[in-house]
Design a protein around this motif. Structure first.
Motif, PDB file in Angstrom:
ATOM      1  N   GLU A 109     -24.438   7.588  27.075  1.00  0.00           N
ATOM      2  CA  GLU A 109     -24.764   8.930  26.748  1.00  0.00           C
ATOM      3  C   GLU A 109     -23.721   9.898  27.400  1.00  0.00           C
ATOM      4  O   GLU A 109     -22.927   9.658  28.359  1.00  0.00           O
ATOM      5  CB  GLU A 109     -25.736   9.203  27.699  1.00  0.00           C
ATOM      6  CG  GLU A 109     -26.560  10.510  27.723  1.00  0.00           C
ATOM      7  CD  GLU A 109     -27.909  10.576  28.552  1.00  0.00           C
ATOM      8  OE1 GLU A 109     -28.060  11.931  28.896  1.00  0.00           O
ATOM      9  OE2 GLU A 109     -28.663   9.767  28.555  1.00  0.00           O
ATOM     10  N   GLY A 110     -23.597  11.014  26.384  1.00  0.00           N
ATOM     11  CA  GLY A 110     -22.349  11.889  26.648  1.00  0.00           C
ATOM     12  C   GLY A 110     -21.129  11.633  26.509  1.00  0.00           C
ATOM     13  O   GLY A 110     -20.067  11.980  27.080  1.00  0.00           O
ATOM     14  N   VAL A 111     -20.769  10.622  25.536  1.00  0.00           N
ATOM     15  CA  VAL A 111     -19.579   9.932  25.250  1.00  0.00           C
ATOM     16  C   VAL A 111     -18.341  10.744  24.720  1.00  0.00           C
ATOM     17  O   VAL A 111     -17.410  10.657  24.765  1.00  0.00           O
ATOM     18  CB  VAL A 111     -19.723   8.512  24.423  1.00  0.00           C
ATOM     19  CG1 VAL A 111     -20.217   8.955  23.010  1.00  0.00           C
ATOM     20  CG2 VAL A 111     -18.611   7.688  24.370  1.00  0.00           C
ATOM     21  N   VAL A 112     -19.216  11.632  24.004  1.00  0.00           N
ATOM     22  CA  VAL A 112     -18.221  12.928  23.500  1.00  0.00           C
ATOM     23  C   VAL A 112     -17.937  13.826  24.262  1.00  0.00           C
ATOM     24  O   VAL A 112     -18.747  14.613  24.875  1.00  0.00           O
ATOM     25  CB  VAL A 112     -18.750  13.421  22.099  1.00  0.00           C
ATOM     26  CG1 VAL A 112     -18.211  14.500  21.687  1.00  0.00           C
ATOM     27  CG2 VAL A 112     -19.370  12.421  21.127  1.00  0.00           C
ATOM     28  N   ASN A 113     -16.639  13.982  24.685  1.00  0.00           N
ATOM     29  CA  ASN A 113     -16.282  15.015  25.769  1.00  0.00           C
ATOM     30  C   ASN A 113     -15.812  16.475  25.301  1.00  0.00           C
ATOM     31  O   ASN A 113     -15.955  16.606  23.974  1.00  0.00           O
ATOM     32  CB  ASN A 113     -15.103  14.391  26.720  1.00  0.00           C
ATOM     33  CG  ASN A 113     -13.908  14.251  25.942  1.00  0.00           C
ATOM     34  OD1 ASN A 113     -13.407  14.978  25.023  1.00  0.00           O
ATOM     35  ND2 ASN A 113     -12.998  13.368  26.089  1.00  0.00           N
TER      36      ASN A 113
END
Length: 181
Positions: A109-113
């Motif tokens: 989850e939230g891997v794209v910064n």
């Protein structure tokens, strides 16, 4: 260019792929049952396009993927079984990445910064893995956190390659964001 899309290939990527050092564009989209890791691509220093959409690849994305490349990057990992986080390489080269698709995988989850969100102009990811994709998810009217934006992909247009008689599907293949099994 190595385009082996829309075949019925099965199994894992052979380690011999790592010896194809001059390859710049690889497309293995929509094969029957390609699976396993993609570590054979990690050492390909000239590779700028890797399209793996609609297979059953798994594991994490190799840390060294695209790490030595200095041009524009096109990467489509959509509709596979990749896990974990994106390698630091994608943050480091975000300004050189023109296209990144990671939807319908098992990424953290939230891997794209924030750097990827701000610098990659064409980004497609699941709503729960991409904080900056929330507006798109809401605009598409998706319910829950499993939606993603629909889009069209033409490998040759994105990569700047010209269509030729050697590839009969060039310019005529419609990209379907929901693969059929």
């Amino acid at each position: 260019l190595l385009d082996l899309s829309y075949n019925d290939f099965t199994g894992e990527i052979p380690p011999a792929f790592s010896e194809l050092q001059s390859l710049e564009h690889i497309s293995l989209q929509h094969n029957a049952d390609l699976r396993g890791p993609i570590s054979a691509f990690e050492s390909l220093g000239n590779m700028s396009s890797l399209l793996l959409y609609g297979n059953h690849f798994s594991s994490t994305i190799p840390e060294g993927l695209f790490s030595n490349f200095t041009g524009q990057i096109f990467a489509d990992f959509g509709h596979n079984n990749f896990t974990g986080a994106l390698p630091e390489t994608f943050t480091q080269w975000a300004s050189d990445t023109s296209y990144l698709a990671i939807m319908a995988n098992n990424f953290d989850e939230g891997v794209v910064n924030d750097v990827i969100c701000e610098e990659v102009p064409t980004l497609f990811a699941d709503c729960d893995s991409c904080p900056c994709c929330k507006n798109c998810c809401e605009e598409e009217g998706t319910s829950g956190n499993n939606g993603y934006c629909h889009f069209d992909l033409d490998f040759h247009i994105l990569s700047g390659l010209e269509c030729g008689a050697w590839w009969s599907a060039c310019g005529r293949v419609n990209y379907d964001p929901l693969p059929t099994d």
